[in-house]
Write an enzyme that holds these catalytic residues in place. Structure first.
Site, PDB file in Angstrom:
ATOM      1  N   GLU A   1       3.143 -22.303  21.282  1.00  0.00           N
ATOM      2  CA  GLU A   1       2.599 -21.370  21.873  1.00  0.00           C
ATOM      3  C   GLU A   1       1.581 -21.816  22.977  1.00  0.00           C
ATOM      4  O   GLU A   1       1.084 -22.838  22.929  1.00  0.00           O
ATOM      5  CB  GLU A   1       1.631 -20.258  20.743  1.00  0.00           C
ATOM      6  CG  GLU A   1       0.762 -20.820  20.170  1.00  0.00           C
ATOM      7  CD  GLU A   1       0.102 -19.937  18.933  1.00  0.00           C
ATOM      8  OE1 GLU A   1       0.358 -18.832  19.114  1.00  0.00           O
ATOM      9  OE2 GLU A   1      -0.527 -20.321  18.311  1.00  0.00           O
TER      10      GLU A   1
ATOM     11  N   HIS B   1       6.100 -13.548   7.806  1.00  0.00           N
ATOM     12  CA  HIS B   1       6.560 -12.348   8.874  1.00  0.00           C
ATOM     13  C   HIS B   1       7.564 -12.867   9.732  1.00  0.00           C
ATOM     14  O   HIS B   1       8.301 -12.416  10.008  1.00  0.00           O
ATOM     15  CB  HIS B   1       5.594 -11.549   9.470  1.00  0.00           C
ATOM     16  CG  HIS B   1       4.807 -12.429  10.468  1.00  0.00           C
ATOM     17  ND1 HIS B   1       3.758 -13.153  10.184  1.00  0.00           N
ATOM     18  CD2 HIS B   1       4.944 -12.602  11.825  1.00  0.00           C
ATOM     19  CE1 HIS B   1       3.270 -13.776  11.051  1.00  0.00           C
ATOM     20  NE2 HIS B   1       4.008 -13.365  12.143  1.00  0.00           N
TER      21      HIS B   1
ATOM     22  N   LYS C   1       5.156 -20.320  25.284  1.00  0.00           N
ATOM     23  CA  LYS C   1       5.427 -20.056  24.123  1.00  0.00           C
ATOM     24  C   LYS C   1       6.826 -20.030  23.834  1.00  0.00           C
ATOM     25  O   LYS C   1       7.695 -19.440  24.491  1.00  0.00           O
ATOM     26  CB  LYS C   1       4.839 -18.796  23.825  1.00  0.00           C
ATOM     27  CG  LYS C   1       5.159 -17.896  22.451  1.00  0.00           C
ATOM     28  CD  LYS C   1       4.351 -16.594  22.305  1.00  0.00           C
ATOM     29  CE  LYS C   1       4.803 -15.815  21.094  1.00  0.00           C
ATOM     30  NZ  LYS C   1       4.475 -16.581  19.941  1.00  0.00           N
TER      31      LYS C   1
ATOM     32  N   HIS D   1       6.096 -21.266   8.025  1.00  0.00           N
ATOM     33  CA  HIS D   1       7.109 -20.941   8.819  1.00  0.00           C
ATOM     34  C   HIS D   1       8.261 -22.016   9.189  1.00  0.00           C
ATOM     35  O   HIS D   1       9.526 -21.856   9.136  1.00  0.00           O
ATOM     36  CB  HIS D   1       6.819 -20.494  10.453  1.00  0.00           C
ATOM     37  CG  HIS D   1       5.633 -19.667  10.376  1.00  0.00           C
ATOM     38  ND1 HIS D   1       5.500 -18.561   9.246  1.00  0.00           N
ATOM     39  CD2 HIS D   1       4.358 -19.183  10.775  1.00  0.00           C
ATOM     40  CE1 HIS D   1       4.627 -17.739   9.568  1.00  0.00           C
ATOM     41  NE2 HIS D   1       3.846 -18.227  10.327  1.00  0.00           N
TER      42      HIS D   1
ATOM     43  N   LYS E   1      -0.251 -15.452   4.055  1.00  0.00           N
ATOM     44  CA  LYS E   1      -0.263 -17.048   4.155  1.00  0.00           C
ATOM     45  C   LYS E   1      -1.681 -17.067   4.426  1.00  0.00           C
ATOM     46  O   LYS E   1      -2.300 -16.133   5.416  1.00  0.00           O
ATOM     47  CB  LYS E   1       0.825 -17.675   5.023  1.00  0.00           C
ATOM     48  CG  LYS E   1       0.655 -17.166   6.563  1.00  0.00           C
ATOM     49  CD  LYS E   1       0.845 -18.284   7.647  1.00  0.00           C
ATOM     50  CE  LYS E   1       0.051 -17.911   8.735  1.00  0.00           C
ATOM     51  NZ  LYS E   1       0.100 -18.566  10.123  1.00  0.00           N
TER      52      LYS E   1
ATOM     53  N   LYS F   1      12.128 -11.738  11.428  1.00  0.00           N
ATOM     54  CA  LYS F   1      12.411 -11.531  12.885  1.00  0.00           C
ATOM     55  C   LYS F   1      14.022 -11.485  12.862  1.00  0.00           C
ATOM     56  O   LYS F   1      14.559 -12.272  12.018  1.00  0.00           O
ATOM     57  CB  LYS F   1      12.071 -12.702  13.838  1.00  0.00           C
ATOM     58  CG  LYS F   1      10.487 -12.768  14.055  1.00  0.00           C
ATOM     59  CD  LYS F   1      10.078 -14.039  14.666  1.00  0.00           C
ATOM     60  CE  LYS F   1       8.622 -14.045  14.628  1.00  0.00           C
ATOM     61  NZ  LYS F   1       7.772 -13.288  15.532  1.00  0.00           N
TER      62      LYS F   1
ATOM     63  N   ASP G   1      -1.315 -24.529   8.777  1.00  0.00           N
ATOM     64  CA  ASP G   1      -1.070 -23.012   9.440  1.00  0.00           C
ATOM     65  C   ASP G   1       0.520 -22.887   9.713  1.00  0.00           C
ATOM     66  O   ASP G   1       0.882 -21.460   9.513  1.00  0.00           O
ATOM     67  CB  ASP G   1      -1.714 -22.998  10.678  1.00  0.00           C
ATOM     68  CG  ASP G   1      -1.827 -21.851  11.531  1.00  0.00           C
ATOM     69  OD1 ASP G   1      -1.901 -20.660  10.616  1.00  0.00           O
ATOM     70  OD2 ASP G   1      -1.700 -21.501  12.533  1.00  0.00           O
TER      71      ASP G   1
HETATM   72  P1  NDP Z   1     -10.510 -10.853   8.625  1.00  0.00           P
HETATM   73  O1  NDP Z   1     -11.191 -11.827   8.847  1.00  0.00           O
HETATM   74  O2  NDP Z   1     -10.382  -9.854   9.671  1.00  0.00           O
HETATM   75  O3  NDP Z   1     -11.072 -10.062   7.315  1.00  0.00           O
HETATM   76  C1  NDP Z   1     -10.505  -9.013   6.700  1.00  0.00           C
HETATM   77  C2  NDP Z   1     -11.544  -8.420   6.124  1.00  0.00           C
HETATM   78  O4  NDP Z   1     -12.013  -9.048   4.830  1.00  0.00           O
HETATM   79  C3  NDP Z   1     -12.906  -8.085   6.642  1.00  0.00           C
HETATM   80  O5  NDP Z   1     -12.709  -6.982   7.812  1.00  0.00           O
HETATM   81  C4  NDP Z   1     -13.862  -7.870   5.815  1.00  0.00           C
HETATM   82  O6  NDP Z   1     -14.081  -6.499   5.620  1.00  0.00           O
HETATM   83  C5  NDP Z   1     -13.488  -8.722   4.893  1.00  0.00           C
HETATM   84  N1  NDP Z   1     -14.030 -10.137   4.715  1.00  0.00           N
HETATM   85  C6  NDP Z   1     -14.014 -11.013   5.559  1.00  0.00           C
HETATM   86  N2  NDP Z   1     -14.847 -12.120   5.342  1.00  0.00           N
HETATM   87  C7  NDP Z   1     -15.167 -11.933   4.310  1.00  0.00           C
HETATM   88  C8  NDP Z   1     -15.962 -12.868   3.447  1.00  0.00           C
HETATM   89  N3  NDP Z   1     -16.375 -13.990   3.473  1.00  0.00           N
HETATM   90  N4  NDP Z   1     -16.450 -12.234   2.011  1.00  0.00           N
HETATM   91  C9  NDP Z   1     -15.879 -10.872   2.013  1.00  0.00           C
HETATM   92  N5  NDP Z   1     -15.174 -10.088   2.708  1.00  0.00           N
HETATM   93  C10 NDP Z   1     -14.779 -10.465   3.799  1.00  0.00           C
HETATM   94  O7  NDP Z   1      -8.957 -11.319   8.276  1.00  0.00           O
HETATM   95  P2  NDP Z   1      -7.456 -10.834   8.894  1.00  0.00           P
HETATM   96  O8  NDP Z   1      -7.413  -9.477   8.806  1.00  0.00           O
HETATM   97  O9  NDP Z   1      -7.552 -11.696  10.256  1.00  0.00           O
HETATM   98  O10 NDP Z   1      -6.715 -11.497   7.990  1.00  0.00           O
HETATM   99  C11 NDP Z   1      -6.518 -11.097   6.673  1.00  0.00           C
HETATM  100  C12 NDP Z   1      -5.423 -12.246   5.938  1.00  0.00           C
HETATM  101  O11 NDP Z   1      -3.937 -12.161   6.568  1.00  0.00           O
HETATM  102  C13 NDP Z   1      -5.665 -13.681   6.022  1.00  0.00           C
HETATM  103  O12 NDP Z   1      -5.389 -14.196   4.776  1.00  0.00           O
HETATM  104  C14 NDP Z   1      -5.124 -14.329   7.152  1.00  0.00           C
HETATM  105  O13 NDP Z   1      -4.902 -15.497   6.853  1.00  0.00           O
HETATM  106  C15 NDP Z   1      -3.717 -13.425   7.062  1.00  0.00           C
HETATM  107  N6  NDP Z   1      -3.110 -13.310   8.481  1.00  0.00           N
HETATM  108  C16 NDP Z   1      -3.896 -12.835   9.338  1.00  0.00           C
HETATM  109  C17 NDP Z   1      -2.938 -12.458  10.501  1.00  0.00           C
HETATM  110  C18 NDP Z   1      -3.841 -11.863  11.896  1.00  0.00           C
HETATM  111  O14 NDP Z   1      -3.062 -11.654  12.870  1.00  0.00           O
HETATM  112  N7  NDP Z   1      -5.041 -11.580  11.869  1.00  0.00           N
HETATM  113  C19 NDP Z   1      -1.583 -13.015  10.652  1.00  0.00           C
HETATM  114  C20 NDP Z   1      -1.217 -13.606   9.531  1.00  0.00           C
HETATM  115  C21 NDP Z   1      -1.686 -13.739   8.354  1.00  0.00           C
HETATM  116  P3  NDP Z   1     -15.524  -5.918   4.894  1.00  0.00           P
HETATM  117  O15 NDP Z   1     -16.383  -6.899   5.489  1.00  0.00           O
HETATM  118  O16 NDP Z   1     -15.525  -4.781   5.427  1.00  0.00           O
HETATM  119  O17 NDP Z   1     -15.282  -6.192   3.374  1.00  0.00           O
END
Ligand code: NDP
Length: 512
Positions: free
Chosen positions: A243, A205, A370, A267, A175, A209, A262
């Site tokens: 939360e 996710h 929470k 959820h 999501k 649960k 969000d």
């Molecule tokens: P991040 O913001 O950490 O991004 C993941 C990777 O994507 C980065 O390490 C970067 O890797 C690349 N990236 C980030 N921004 C850009 C950009 N503008 N252009 C190109 N590459 C980019 O995301 P998350 O890991 O937090 O989340 C990933 C997905 O999971 C999202 O859709 C989020 O909504 C979803 N999500 C996240 C959760 C969490 O706990 N983090 C929980 C539930 C869902 P690099 O620069 O090395 O290419």
């Protein structure tokens, strides 16, 4: 190849059972895009390592990280090791065995040559490790990149399955699935250019649960609840997921999303559909998802009565004795932001079972604690023969399905106090999961990854469900985001409280 279906059984309460075994999973390559990011480090890799420790990871397997960051295999493994080491409960003794299965291929998300090179690398790994061409592509990326990465996977010929000796191919997305109905439709069209719906796994996710999954068992594996699970006996239903945390480091995302995108699009509507849906004919992915979507279609349009909806935004306050800033003072948040961090949506379901029963869906950040729970408030007794003696009405029954912090089921009913006088007391029958199931149980991300590898869609959103949820929420979002009195409609609440004053009595009624 047929999808794997794992059969269950009725377990003997006196014996240790093997419920945690998942059967043999197909060998596969798990390819994570955005592997340098937060989700990979905090959720995906710890879940895969836990699966390895509990022998539920496929064998053989290769875990392939892809992102732009210039890691090599070793520096990527070191990055992941550091992330896992910070998890207090994780036994790192076998990390190096696990790390041998992990690889890293840097790529640019819009470069076809890079994806063609990845295809070559995956073929080589298939030969070397015996992963049989089965591939799970996990898009742990900002949502703005889902469409382009899915397209590049397709253009590189990586989306096809069961061709030329290949195995299955599946794609996992997180999501948010779009930010409104139009963008969700565009995303789906793009995904479907290269993937069949059966290949797509849209993760929620929350659904993995145990207590959430238990809702279906509770309702449909017992006779006594279903006959009273309707407007004849139920006064109202509260579904709350709040939360203490604020927006943390995700202000960029949250400023675009807000609480409705969000939490509610995914959820909250999933919890609602599990609680309110009709019994499916079989415990299988499609009948269950059919019933959930039927329920979503019965929801009265939310924008019809926006005056009943409460939106809020946290101001400065106190959490666990620590002063915390208001939302508008958080780094990366506009000082004039009108993004809601709290919402209470009264939902009405126009069908025979639920006509007239309000469902209060509530979610918020920086609340007093929470807590995630579902509260079924039953009606008063139809006639109180005790009224004259008590001088007050008899307290109605209440059933609470606790999801966090305790996975529990509690039923409150009235009893007579011992003694000559007729005095009543509310008593609660409590069932706490922890008291009875002491063994390990898979974390939500382990469960969803296992289901993806098994090809079981039960806990995942289907395309028509996404469309239906956005059809409900998009007009509401348009109304709330463009209406004249937008700023006046956003109620401020103190961080660490139970939300805006206008919603307080309903919220407190559900959490206490
Ligand atoms: P991040 O913001 O950490 O991004 C993941 C990777 O994507 C980065 O390490 C970067 O890797 C690349 N990236 C980030 N921004 C850009 C950009 N503008 N252009 C190109 N590459 C980019 O995301 P998350 O890991 O937090 O989340 C990933 C997905 O999971 C999202 O859709 C989020 O909504 C979803 N999500 C996240 C959760 C969490 O706990 N983090 C929980 C539930 C869902 P690099 O620069 O090395 O290419």
């Amino acid at each position: 190849m047929a999808e794997t279906v794992i059969k269950g059984k009725i377990c003997d309460p006196n014996n240790i059972c093997d419920c945690l075994t998942v059967g043999e999973l197909d060998p596969c390559a798990i390819v994570i895009f955005g592997a340098s990011g937060d989700l990979t480090a905090r959720k995906l890799i710890p879940a895969l390592y836990r699966m390895f420790l509990s022998a539920t990871l496929p064998d053989p397997v290769s875990i392939v990280g892809c992102a732009r960051t210039g890691y090599n295999h070793d520096t990527f493994r070191t990055f992941l090791q550091a992330a896992c080491t910070s998890e207090p409960m994780l036994n790192m003794a076998r990390w190096h065995e696990f790390a041998d299965k992990v690889y890293y291929f840097p790529l640019n998300y819009d470069s076809l040559p890079d994806f063609l090179a990845l295809a070559g690398q995956l073929n080589t790994l298939d030969q070397e490790r015996g992963t049989k061409g089965n591939r799970l592509f996990d898009l742990a990326l900002p949502p703005s990149l889902y469409a382009s990465v899915a397209t590049k996977i397709g253009e590189a010929g990586l989306a096809r399955q069961f061709e030329k000796g290949r195995g299955w191919t599946r794609i996992v997305i997180e999501k948010p699935f779009g930010r409104d109905l139009d963008s969700a439709l565009v995303l789906d069209q793009t995904l479907h250019q290269h993937f069949h719906e059966k290949q797509i796994f849209r993760i929620d996710h929350y659904l993995a649960k145990e207590t959430v999954q238990n809702i279906l068992t509770f309702r449909f594996a017992n006779t006594i609840f279903e006959p009273i699970w309707n407007r004849g006996y139920i006064e109202s239903v509260g579904i709350i997921a709040v939360e203490k945390l604020g927006v943390e480091h995700r202000s960029g995302y949250y400023e675009q999303a807000g609480v409705i995108r969000d939490m509610f699009q995914n959820h909250m509507l999933q919890l609602l559909s599990l609680i309110a849906m009709e019994p499916p004919s079989h415990f299988e992915a499609e009948p269950v998802r059919d019933e959930k979507i039927k329920l979503l279609r019965s929801i009265r349009p939310l924008h019809d009565r926006t005056e009943d909806i409460v939106l809020g935004q946290y101001g400065p306050g106190d959490i666990d004795g620590q002063e915390v800033p208001g939302y508008r003072q958080e780094p990366g948040v506009s000082p004039n932001s009108l993004i809601p961090t709290f919402a209470m949506l009264p939902v009405h379901i126009d069908n025979w079972r639920w006509q007239g029963v309000p469902f209060y869906l509530i979610s918020g950040k920086r609340m007093a604690r929470k807590e995630t729970r579902i509260v079924i408030q039953f009606k008063d007794v139809p006639h109180s023969l005790f009224r004259d003696i008590l001088g007050a009405k008899v307290i109605a029954n209440r059933l609470v399905l606790g999801i966090y912090p305790k996975e529990s089921i509690s039923l409150t009913f009235q009893t007579k106090n011992p003694g000559a006088r007729m005095c009543m007391r509310s008593m609660t029958m409590d069932f706490k999961y922890d008291d009875f199931y002491t063994g390990p149980s898979p974390e939500a991300y382990e469960k969803v990854l296992i289901d993806c590898i098994q090809g079981d869609h039960m806990l995942f959103w289907r395309q028509d469900g996404i469309e239906q949820s956005w059809s409900l929420l998009t007009p509401l979002l348009n109304e709330c985001e463009t209406c004249q009195g937008r700023a006046q409609r956003l109620h401020s609440y103190t961080a660490g409280s139970w939300g805006p004053d206008t919603a307080r009595s309903i919220v407190e009624g559900i959490v206490t």
